[in-house]
Design an enzyme around this catalytic site. Structure first.
Site: not given
Length: 550
Positions: A466, A191
Site C-alpha cells: 500500500s 486517504c
C-alpha cells in the site's frame, strides 16, 4: 467530429432517435459529444462525493457549447479489500476500468472525455483506457480526505492499521483502538497521506492531464466543485482545438511525473502505473530503469505521511504541485499541459511556497530520492522500496530469511510472535500471476510498525505494498516466484543482503545452489481456476513491466 459517425445524415436517424429517447435534442446533437466518466460508488469514501463533481463538469461542458454524457466505471476500495481475498481483485480492476472506458467511448462516438477518478487503480485505469482512443481528455481527481483527530493528534486510516499491531503488543487498549476507528476517516476523499491515490493524482497533474492544483484540492472543499466546472468547460476547448493526449504525454512529460514522484516520495505503486500508462502509447516507453536513472537527479523534498509528519492538506496549503514544480524547475522539462500553459509557465506562476513543507532542493528531507530501485541475484529485473519512509539504520541490512508462501501465513507468524529483530520476512507467490493479483501487504507491514519492529525487521515480496506502508518494505521482486524467480528458491535461514544506498538486493547463495533449488521446484499450479482472476493470471505481465495484460 468523431460523433458525426453517430449523429449525422439520414442513415443515422435510428441513432438519433435513441439519443432523443434519453432527452437529447437536435440542438444538442450539433455540439461536441463529451463523455463524463464517473466512478461514483457508495462503498468507497474516495468516490462517495463524485456525483457532485460530475454535475459540475456537465455544467461546464454545457456552458462552453458541448453536450455531456455521463457513464460509470467500477471502483474498488483498497482499504476495504485489504487483508483478505478481495485484495486480489484490486490491481486487476485497473484493466477492467481501462477496457470499460475504451469500450464506452468508442462505441458511442465521444469527441472528448472528462475522467473523474479518485482512488488507487481507478486513476491509471481511466487514463489507460482514454489513451487507447487518443481523443482529448482531462482528469479531475476527487481529492484527498481531511485527517481526523484523536486525543489532540491528527490521525488517518494508517493509524488504525498500525493500531492493530500496537494493540497486539499491549501498547493501546481495544477501547482506544475503537476510538481511533471512530475518527480516523472523517468523510469523503482519498486517504489523507501521500498514499497511492494521492500519489497518482499528483502525478496526473505533473503529467499535464489535470488543471493546476487539482490533485491537492480536498474532496470537501468547494474549490473542487469549481475546478470540476472549469474542467468541463476546458475539455470543449481541447476538442475544438484537437489537442490530443499524445501531444501532451511525451517522454519528457513522463520524466516530469517521475521526478515529482521521486521528490515527494510517492507510493511504490507508481512504478506499476506510470509504465502501464506509458505502455498505451508505446511498448516499454517507460521502464523501471527510468525511475532508477531519474532518482539520481532529485532529492526527497517533502515529509508527508507515511514517510513524515505532514498530510495532503499541508501539501495543498504549501502550494500544491505547482509549488513542487517551482522548487524542481531546474530539473523539470518544459512540456504542454491541458491548462494551455506549459509546465514551466505554471511553475513560474507560483506566488507562495511554504518551504517547511516543500523543502528547497538545497535543504531536502533526504539527499536521496524518495523511491529506489534495487537489483541483484534476488531480483534480476528489479524491485522497489520507498526509501523515504525507511529508518536510515535499515538502509543496509543482512538477516536470515523467514519464508512464507502467502500473505496470510506471514500475518499469522507476525501476530503470533514468530518474528524477531534482524529477520527478513519473505512473502512469495503473491505476484501478478502467482497471487493472482499482486495483493498489497499493508496488514503485515502495519503490524510490524505497530509492534515496533520496523527499525530491525525487513520484508521482501513479489507482491506489492500500500502507499501507506512504511519501513524497509521491498516489493515487486521480479521475476516473481510463480514465474520461477529466485525468490522461489529462498529457504528459511538463508541470509538476505539489502543495500539501499548501493541499490542492491541479494541472497547469499552460490548460483549453482540457486539453479539446483529452482530445478527441483514443482511447476506452479494456479490458485484460481475460473473467473476473471484465472484469465488475469494467464495474461498478466511481470511487475517490472507494469503488470499489464499481454
Amino acid at each position: 467530429m468523431i460523433s458525426d459517425n453517430v449523429k449525422k445524415g439520414v442513415i443515422r436517424s435510428p441513432n438519433r432517435a435513441l439519443l432523443k429517447a434519453c432527452g437529447y435534442s437536435d440542438e444538442d446533437m450539433e455540439k461536441p459529444f463529451i463523455g463524463v466518466v464517473n466512478s461514483f460508488t457508495e462503498v468507497v469514501p474516495g468516490h462517495i462525493h463524485l456525483k457532485t463533481l460530475s454535475e459540475a463538469v456537465k455544467h461546464g461542458v454545457y456552458a462552453n457549447g458541448g453536450t455531456p454524457f455521463e457513464f460509470n466505471t467500477i471502483g474498488i476500495c483498497d482499504g476495504i479489500a485489504m487483508g483478505h481475498e478481495g485484495m486480489k481483485y484490486s490491481l486487476p480492476s485497473r484493466e477492467i476500468i481501462a477496457d470499460a472506458v475504451e469500450s464506452m467511448a468508442r462505441a458511442h462516438g465521444f469527441d472528448g472525455l472528462v475522467l473523474i477518478p479518485t482512488c488507487d487503480k481507478i486513476v491509471p485505469g481511466m487514463i489507460m483506457g482514454a489513451l487507447r482512443l487518443n481523443i482529448p481528455f482531462i482528469v479531475v481527481t476527487g481529492g484527498p480526505m481531511l485527517p481526523g483527530e484523536f486525543q489532540g493528534k491528527k490521525c488517518e486510516l494508517i493509524s488504525l492499521f498500525e493500531g492493530v499491531g500496537e494493540y497486539q503488543v499491549g501498547k493501546i487498549t481495544e477501547e482506544e483502538l475503537k476510538s481511533i476507528e471512530e475518527c480516523a476517516c472523517p468523510g469523503a476523499g482519498s486517504c489523507a497521506g501521500l498514499y497511492t491515490a494521492n500519489s497518482m493524482a499528483c502525478l496526473t497533474e505533473a503529467l499535464g492531464l489535470s488543471l493546476p492544483m487539482c490533485a491537492t484540492i480536498h474532496a470537501v472543499d468547494a474549490q473542487k466543485v469549481r475546478i470540476a466546472k472549469k474542467t468541463g468547460s476546458k475539455i470543449v476547448d481541447l476538442v475544438k482545438e484537437d489537442v490530443k493526449p499524445t501531444d501532451i504525454l511525451t517522454k519528457e512529460a513522463f520524466e516530469n511525473a517521475i521526478l515529482v514522484d521521486l521528490a515527494l516520495g510517492g507510493s511504490t505503486n507508481t512504478t506499476l502505473h506510470i509504465p502501464a500508462i506509458a505502455n498505451e502509447i508505446e511498448n516499454k516507453f517507460i521502464t523501471l530503469d527510468d525511475f532508477d536513472r531519474l532518482s539520481n537527479e532529485v532529492p526527497h523534498i517533502a515529509s508527508i505521511k507515511p514517510g513524515g509528519e505532514h498530510y495532503m492538506i499541508d501539501l495543498h496549503n504549501a502550494g500544491g504541485i505547482p509549488a513542487v514544480l517551482n522548487v524542481l524547475k531546474g530539473k523539470i522539462r518544459d512540456t504542454k499541459t491541458v491548462d494551455g500553459r506549459s509546465t514551466l509557465e505554471i511553475a513560474e506562476s507560483v506566488k507562495y511556497i511554504n518551504y517547511d513543507v516543500i523543502r528547497k532542493v538545497e535543504a531536502p528531507v533526504h539527499e536521496t530520492a524518495g523511491l529506489r530501485v534495487l537489483k541483484g541475484n534476488l531480483a534480476p529485473n528489479g524491485c522497489v522500496v520507498k526509501i523515504g519512509a525507511v529508518n536510515p539504520k535499515m538502509y543496509k541490512h543482512d538477516g536470515p530469511a523467514k519464508v512464507y508462501n502467502s500473505e496470510d501465513e506471514a500475518i499469522s507468524a507476525i501476530l503470533g510472535g514468530k518474528i524477531v529483530e534482524g529477520d527478513v520476512i519473505v512473502i512469495r507467490y503473491e505476484g501478478p500471476s502467482g497471487g493472482p493479483g499482486m495483493r498489497e501487504m499493508l496488514s503485515p507491514t502495519s503490524a510490524i510498525c505497530g509492534m515496533g519492529l520496523d527499525d530491525s525487521v525487513a520484508l521482501i515480496t513479489d507482491g506489492r505494498f500500500s502507499g501507506g506502508s512504511r519501513g524497509p518494505c521491498i516489493g515487486h521482486v521480479s521475476p516473481e516466484a510463480a514465474a520461477g524467480g529466485v525468490i522461489a528458491a529462498i529457504e528459511n535461514g538463508d541470509i538476505i543482503k539489502i543495500d539501499m544506498i548501493g541499490k542492491e538486493i541479494n541472497v547469499d547463495l552460490d548460483e549453482s545452489v540457486i539453479k539446483e533449488r529452482l530445478s527441483k521446484l514443482d511447476e506452479f499450479e494456479p490458485k484460481i481456476k475460473k473467473g476473471y482472476l484465472s484469465r488475469y493470471s494467464r495474461l498478466v505481465s511481470s511487475a517490472d513491466e507494469g503488470a499489464v495484460l499481454k
